[in-house]
Design an enzyme around this catalytic site. Structure first.
Site, PDB file in Angstrom:
ATOM      1  N   LYS A  65      39.266  42.848  31.913  1.00 17.23           N
ATOM      2  CA  LYS A  65      39.397  42.055  33.143  1.00 17.23           C
ATOM      3  C   LYS A  65      39.442  40.540  32.894  1.00 17.23           C
ATOM      4  CE  LYS A  65      37.512  45.622  36.166  1.00 17.23           C
ATOM      5  NZ  LYS A  65      36.591  45.948  37.265  1.00 17.23           N
ATOM      6  N   ASP A 101      37.773  43.855  43.554  1.00 22.09           N
ATOM      7  CA  ASP A 101      36.455  44.513  43.535  1.00 22.09           C
ATOM      8  C   ASP A 101      35.562  43.982  44.664  1.00 22.09           C
ATOM      9  OD1 ASP A 101      36.956  46.187  41.406  1.00 22.09           O
ATOM     10  OD2 ASP A 101      36.181  44.792  39.905  1.00 22.09           O
TER      11      ASP A 101
END
Ligand code: ATR
Length: 276
Positions: A65, A101
């Protein structure tokens, strides 16, 4: 045919292909979504040639990420806020990065535990990794006055607090039970509780009766933490909803339809988790 994928190392465990495959079928879209195992040293190259390799975008999972964030040409505020990206798409030849997220966690919490923000009480976050950053950002953005972070490695929690400012307070890991009893939400962002990974060792008996207990672990769906919360009569929110909701913005960018998170979709993914 439009193609998207999820990259990770390892990537075998990812349920994103199941999720996006379900939506592609449901909406009758001529598209594909695959798993791509990409080694850490190959992430930048893979993303540079994403479009050349026929992809309209991708999801990014552990441990890529931060690398995906760095590789992007443009970054949405959602990614900037947490210095990590989980969703990428190509726009006008440029690679754009977002982090969904935060959206996934907060949307699911709002749906599964409406009124969680009724009380002016702190939020307690267990863990200080990438997922914790996304969630802390979500609560601060929602206007919460105090977010407490408990992490095994205190220095990591201090770094996180330094990024987000004085509304984030750092506690020792040993204080995770006593320090979070008056919270309005307790969320586990660590990997503890995942099949075979340790125990959080928190007795919820002394917790405020209004506290919502949530976990981002979704295998098993009912973690030891959630089981303990239920036995105390506390409201719980499991980790699967976050996974489902975080997929929505990416699917819309890649395939042009904003997909719905329904009970039927949830049952479909639950069946796969239970079969594993
Ligand atoms: P992610 O990006 O998914 O959040 P991560 O950055 O690796 O993953 O973070 C994992 C989190 O789980 C960290 O907060 C980690 O604590 P440390 O910072 O001390 O490593 C926490 N964690 C992992 N295993 C743990 C364990 N056995 N006990 C307590 N915390 C643990």
């Amino acid at each position: 045919m439009k193609r998207a994928c999820v990259i990770g190392w390892p990537v075998e465990h990812s349920r994103s292909p199941l999720l996006h495959g379900y939506w592609l079928k449901k909406y009758g879209i001529d598209g594909a979504y695959t798993k791509e195992a990409v080694r850490p040293e190959a992430v930048a190259d893979f993303l540079q040639s994403l479009e050349a390799n026929g992809f309209v975008g991708c999801n990014v999972t552990v441990p890529h990420k931060a690398a995906a964030f760095a590789a992007a040409d443009e970054r949405e505020a959602s990614a900037e806020a947490v210095s990590a990206a989980n969703t990428l798409w190509v726009s006008g030849g440029k690679l754009v990065a977002a982090n969904t997220d935060t959206y996934g966690y907060m949307t699911n919490l709002g749906q599964q535990a409406p009124g969680w923000d009724r009380r002016d009480a702190p939020i307690s976050v267990l863990g200080a990794g990438g997922a914790a950053r996304a969630i802390v950002h979500g609560f601060l953005d929602a206007g919460v006055g105090e977010v407490r972070v408990f992490n095994r490695t205190r220095a990591r929690a201090e770094t996180l607090a330094g990024q987000f400012g004085p509304r984030v307070k750092v506690f020792d890991w040993s204080e995770r039970e006593i320090g979070s009893r008056d919270s309005t939400v307790l969320v586990n962002t660590t990997i503890i509780g995942m099949n075979g990974v340790g125990t959080l060792d928190i007795d919820l008996a002394g917790f405020d009766r209004e506290c919502v207990v949530s976990d981002i672990v979704y295998v098993p769906l009912e973690t030891e933490l959630l089981r303990g919360a239920k036995s105390q009569g506390l409201r719980t929110v499991d980790g699967l909803g976050m996974l489902l909701h975080q997929g929505v913005p990416g699917f819309e960018k890649w395939f042009g339809v904003r997909p719905e998170v329904t009970d039927e979709l949830r049952r479909f993914i639950v069946a796969d988790i239970e079969a594993s």
